[in-house]
Write a protein that holds these residues in place. Structure first.
Motif, PDB file in Angstrom:
ATOM      1  N   ARG A 139       0.735  -1.239  -0.085  1.00 56.87           N
ATOM      2  CA  ARG A 139      -0.166  -0.047  -0.076  1.00 56.87           C
ATOM      3  C   ARG A 139       0.906   1.288   0.087  1.00 56.87           C
ATOM      4  NH1 ARG A 139      -2.837  -1.037   4.436  1.00 56.87           N
ATOM      5  NH2 ARG A 139      -1.646   0.592   5.842  1.00 56.87           N
ATOM      6  N   VAL A 140       1.709   1.281   0.689  1.00 55.95           N
ATOM      7  CA  VAL A 140       2.676   2.352   0.744  1.00 55.95           C
ATOM      8  C   VAL A 140       3.621   2.724  -0.348  1.00 55.95           C
ATOM      9  CG1 VAL A 140       5.181   3.358   1.765  1.00 55.95           C
ATOM     10  CG2 VAL A 140       3.217   2.206   3.547  1.00 55.95           C
ATOM     11  N   LYS A 147       1.669  12.180 -10.182  1.00 58.98           N
ATOM     12  CA  LYS A 147       0.919  13.417 -10.179  1.00 58.98           C
ATOM     13  C   LYS A 147       2.061  14.599 -10.888  1.00 58.98           C
ATOM     14  CE  LYS A 147      -1.922  12.799  -6.182  1.00 58.98           C
ATOM     15  NZ  LYS A 147      -2.238  13.158  -5.042  1.00 58.98           N
ATOM     16  N   ALA A 168       2.526   1.694  -3.430  1.00 58.23           N
ATOM     17  CA  ALA A 168       1.385   2.277  -4.487  1.00 58.23           C
ATOM     18  C   ALA A 168       0.967   3.772  -4.241  1.00 58.23           C
ATOM     19  CB  ALA A 168       0.112   1.368  -4.167  1.00 58.23           C
ATOM     20  N   GLU A 169       1.209   4.177  -2.714  1.00 62.10           N
ATOM     21  CA  GLU A 169       0.851   5.483  -2.507  1.00 62.10           C
ATOM     22  C   GLU A 169       1.970   6.419  -2.967  1.00 62.10           C
ATOM     23  OE1 GLU A 169       0.173   5.560   1.717  1.00 62.10           O
ATOM     24  OE2 GLU A 169      -1.951   4.762   1.664  1.00 62.10           O
ATOM     25  N   ALA A 213       2.111   6.531  -6.861  1.00 62.23           N
ATOM     26  CA  ALA A 213       0.884   7.643  -7.137  1.00 62.23           C
ATOM     27  C   ALA A 213       1.234   9.151  -7.179  1.00 62.23           C
ATOM     28  CB  ALA A 213      -0.517   7.254  -6.391  1.00 62.23           C
ATOM     29  N   GLU A 214       2.231   9.303  -5.923  1.00 64.55           N
ATOM     30  CA  GLU A 214       2.526  10.567  -5.733  1.00 64.55           C
ATOM     31  C   GLU A 214       3.444  11.066  -6.878  1.00 64.55           C
ATOM     32  OE1 GLU A 214       2.002  13.327  -3.484  1.00 64.55           O
ATOM     33  OE2 GLU A 214       0.294  11.855  -2.693  1.00 64.55           O
TER      34      GLU A 214
END
Length: 251
Positions: free
Chosen positions: A240-241, A251, A243-244, A247-248
């Motif tokens: 999860r970390v 951007k 993936a986050e 995603a950052e």
């Protein structure tokens, strides 16, 4: 101790002039917890008191079937062994601790009733009552507060009797074989590596330390499963970390 099975029906818990109805109910519950059912009351001032029934809690049958006598001599007339409980050690009667008492009591249940006497809440057993005993039991306790509540004293004695007959009440351990241990260590290493664990400053690998910790206990299969579950949570957190973070970056 003999190989014949002791007769718990021949163990009589005798309360001499009990003063608190709730204590008698709690005694009945303690007895039933430990497989005992023969309660004897000597000269009680009450019978069927609601407080006694309340404290008995699912052991009312022990209260209902209790035998009542006017005197202790009558209560123990048919006993092949009379055991007294006392915090004061009397020189005239041999005394033992509960663990040493249990085999002797159980052995005698093969011959007939054994009475275990518990005295009044405030004064215990009187000297004339002690004279009826062939054995005294002293429960070890703190000098700061040596006196046990009546039901607590009964529970200690009843537990020693029960555990002597049922020493292996727990089931055998389901120990994990070496292969499953290695799979657990591999999973631990993968999961902790994702969190950034490396060799420590002194050069020792953290996994060696973990192996040393786990080697001090016998690991059951359910323990192994718990570690795999923990590692699975670490893996999910790491994914999860990541993936986050990705995603950052996107951007």
């Amino acid at each position: 101790m003999t190989h014949h099975k002791p007769n718990f029906e021949n163990i009589h818990i005798v309360l001499v002039e009990p003063q608190v109805p709730g204590n008698v109910g709690a005694v009945a519950r303690a007895m039933k917890n430990m497989g005992l059912s023969r309660l004897v009351l000597v000269n009680p001032w009450f019978r069927g008191h609601p407080q006694a029934r309340y404290m008995a809690h699912a052991s009312e049958d022990v209260l209902d079937n209790a035998r009542v006598f006017d005197s202790l001599r009558e209560a123990v007339a048919d006993s092949v062994l009379v055991v007294g409980t006392s915090q004061r050690r009397r020189t005239a009667v041999p005394f033992v601790n509960p663990k040493k008492m249990a085999p002797r009591v159980l052995e005698n249940t093969l011959s007939g009733p054994v009475s275990i006497l518990f005295g009044r809440e405030d004064r215990g057993l009187l000297n004339d009552e002690i004279k009826l005993c062939q054995l005294l039991v002293t429960i070890p306790s703190s000098k700061a507060q040596p006196s046990l509540n009546l039901s607590q004293a009964v529970m200690v004695i009843a537990y020693e009797l029960y555990s002597t007959v049922h020493p292996g009440a727990s089931s055998p351990l389901d120990l994990a074989p070496a292969e499953e241990l290695e799979q657990m260590f591999e999973h631990l290493e993968r999961s902790l590596t994702t969190l950034g664990f490396r060799e420590w400053n002194d050069g020792e690998n953290y996994l060696k330390s973990l192996r040393r910790v786990f080697s001090r206990t016998r690991m059951e299969r359910r323990d192994i499963a718990a570690i795999h579950k923990l590692c699975g949570e670490i893996d999910r957190y790491a994914r999860r970390v990541r993936a986050e973070l990705e995603a950052e970056k996107g951007k």
